[in-house]
Design an enzyme around this catalytic site. Structure first.
Site, short mmCIF file in Angstrom:
data_model
loop_
_atom_site.label_atom_id
_atom_site.label_comp_id
_atom_site.label_asym_id
_atom_site.label_seq_id
_atom_site.Cartn_x
_atom_site.Cartn_y
_atom_site.Cartn_z
N ASP A 82 -14.72 -31.14 -24.65
CA ASP A 82 -13.91 -30.61 -25.81
C ASP A 82 -13.01 -29.68 -25.25
O ASP A 82 -13.18 -28.57 -24.92
CB ASP A 82 -14.74 -30.02 -26.84
N HIS A 83 -11.67 -30.21 -25.31
CA HIS A 83 -10.59 -29.44 -24.62
C HIS A 83 -10.31 -28.03 -25.32
O HIS A 83 -9.64 -27.31 -24.99
CB HIS A 83 -9.27 -30.21 -24.61
#
Length: 547
Positions: free
Chosen positions: A519-520
């Site tokens: 998850d950036h």
């Protein structure tokens, strides 16, 4: 109770008007002025209300039929008023006259002021005015919800106004037929401005009310369904979430009202009715889709992709509809939610596991004594647990506010297991504190429970990170979807023999490809690269796992 056949009312100059929606079915109980069906002329869509309360016994037409004034369309078992009539007939005529004279009706304008005059006994053309806005400033019309020819019920929304604080609907003060619009989108109006002309239904004139300086309630407000439209709520109007303009949306008044009550942007809804008209079922399906796919609260501006319409594949050949298992349905829903809500980044890596494979082969005799199959997976799970300890930024979950991270002080690793019913992810708890043998034994037990559908909630919850290994079927790589609320997942593919340049020559080495999705929002690219390199080092030389 008597059976009555309801007929199509005056349609003006329109002939052979198409039925585009039937709103009731046999057995439904309806009240007076409830909408029964929707017609579409060349100029507008209109809803036909019930002239009395009762139970629908038979619907005499269907969607696509055409009708004219006087055509019968529904058989209704009307509610009997015999008891009421009898009690009224028993009263002396003089008392009846006296009662009528002592309690004159008072009509009210849409602006909220009272005018003492008898209620009209027959239909008449009445001006509809803007109710008291609580301000002397002009406000803008951002949406007109009806057109000339539409039938409306009391409290149906007519148009939407936007003040500097909120949007509000102007409700219909009585049931009737809109005959003329006096305004358009973009116009500015004040309290008392005439916005429309409408033909009232006999006996539907507004009842007596008191003047109030508060704004009239929105049609979406629960209070508007219980009080006369001209009577204002004592609270501020409920903000309407509907976008500023939906003039191009193809939907009737009742559908627009439902959308406003649910806070749905009709511009995002796909219509399934005739000529792609949006019907109530489309709005309900949209809300269900948003809730199932992880959208935010509908009133807060939910995000959801338009529903893909079904195709009749039988026109191309033989087909069979196969019901998805409950587990498959849940997995599909979760995958869609995670893919839509998590900004994924995937990094790919390849590790030389020749030494690991040689060591694993040397342990097979001991594994057989323990009754354990020692695959590469326990080593990978152990390495991931150590990597999470080294890089705690991967051992977090996003807070729903989007402003905080939940840092976990424990390390539980989920392991994806394929079963005949679908994918399941049991969790190896405290994997960082367990040996490879212990992890191997626990994975075996969890896999057997998963295939027997005996996993409990405790087996499935609390994961910090997931490993999805496709083993010998894994190919050269794939992009795993993050298992939210975790922020990262490792996808393991098939080990292959490749030539690797070592010490001035090519040597055959066993190479294992893996891919890290994260998850950036929680993890940046540099952290992802360092995690992959650290994992590579542990798997290429398993002696590092004991340091």
């Amino acid at each position: 109770m008597a059976l009555e056949k309801l007929t199509i009312p005056d349609l003006g100059d329109s002939q052979d008007v198409e039925v585009i929606e039937v709103l009731v079915s046999a057995g439904d109980e309806v009240q007076e002025n409830d909408s029964l069906l929707t017609l579409e002329t060349d100029k507008a869509a209109m809803e036909i209300p019930s002239s009395c309360a009762g139970i629908v016994k038979e619907v005499l037409l269907k969607v696509g039929d055409t009708v004219n004034q006087g055509d019968e369309f529904i058989v209704l078992e009307a509610v009997s008023n015999s008891a009421t009539s009898a009690s009224q007939d028993d009263r002396p005529a003089e008392a009846e006259v006296q009662e009528q004279e002592s309690e004159p009706e008072v009509a009210v304008s849409a602006a909220g002021t009272t005018d003492e005059q008898p209620v009209a006994a027959a239909a008449e053309i009445v001006e509809i005015q803007v109710p008291d806005l609580g301000t002397d400033d002009a406000v803008e019309i951002i949406d007109i919800l009806v057109t000339a020819g539409d039938q409306v019920n009391t409290d149906d929304g007519l148009l939407t106004l936007e003040t500097d604080k909120a949007t509000m609907d102007v409700p219909a003060p009585f049931a009737g037929k809109i005959t003329e619009l006096k305004v358009k989108v973009g116009d500015k109006v004040n309290t008392g401005s005439v916005i429309m002309l409408a033909q009232t239904l006999a006996g539907s004139a507004p009842v007596k009310t008191q003047k109030n300086t508060e704004p009239a309630p929105s049609a979406a407000s629960p209070a508007s369904a219980e009080k006369p439209a001209a009577a204002s709520s004592s609270t501020a109007p409920t903000p309407v979430i509907t976008p500023a303009s939906q003039a191009d949306v193809y939907a009737g008044p009742s559908v627009r009202k439902l959308a406003r009550e649910l806070g749905v942007d009709l511009a995002q809804v796909s219509g399934s009715g005739t000529k792609n008209r949006i019907v109530k079922e489309d709005v309900n399906a949209f809300v269900k889709n948003v809730m199932q796919n992880g959208g935010a609260a509908v009133s807060g501006g939910a995000f959801a992709l338009p529903v893909i319409k079904d195709i009749d594949f039988s026109q191309f050949g033989d087909i069979q509809e196969v019901e998805m298992s409950k587990l498959h349905q849940v997995t599909a829903r979760n995958m869609a939610q995670n893919w839509l809500t998590v900004p994924h980044v995937t990094q790919f890596e390849e590790v030389d596991v020749t030494e690991l494979e040689d060591f694993r082969a040397a342990q097979q005799a001991q594994a057989e004594k323990k009754g354990i199959k020692l695959s590469p997976l326990p080593f990978i799970v152990k390495a991931c647990a150590l990597a999470l300890a080294e890089f705690p930024q991967f051992n977090v979950s996003m807070h729903s506010s989007g402003t905080k991270l939940i840092q976990k002080k424990y390390i539980h690793i989920g392991v994806a297991v394929a079963t005949p019913e679908g994918l399941m992810v049991p969790v190896v708890r405290d994997a960082d504190k367990k040996s490879v043998w212990e992890i191997a034994e626990e994975i075996l037990q969890l896999s057997e429970l998963a295939k027997a559908r005996k996993l409990t909630k405790e087996h499935m919850s609390g994961g910090c990170f997931t490993v999805s290994s496709l083993g010998n079927l894994g190919g050269v790589g794939f992009t795993p979807i993050v298992n939210s609320p975790e922020v990262a997942i490792l996808g393991v593919s098939k080990t292959t023999l490749k030539p690797l340049w070592m010490n001035g020559e090519f040597k055959p080495r066993k190479m294992l490809p893996f891919s890290l999705s994260y998850d950036h929002r929680a993890v940046n690219g540099m952290d992802g690269g360092m995690f992959c390199q650290y994992l590579n080092g542990l798997l290429s030389d398993i002696r590092r796992m004991v340091l």
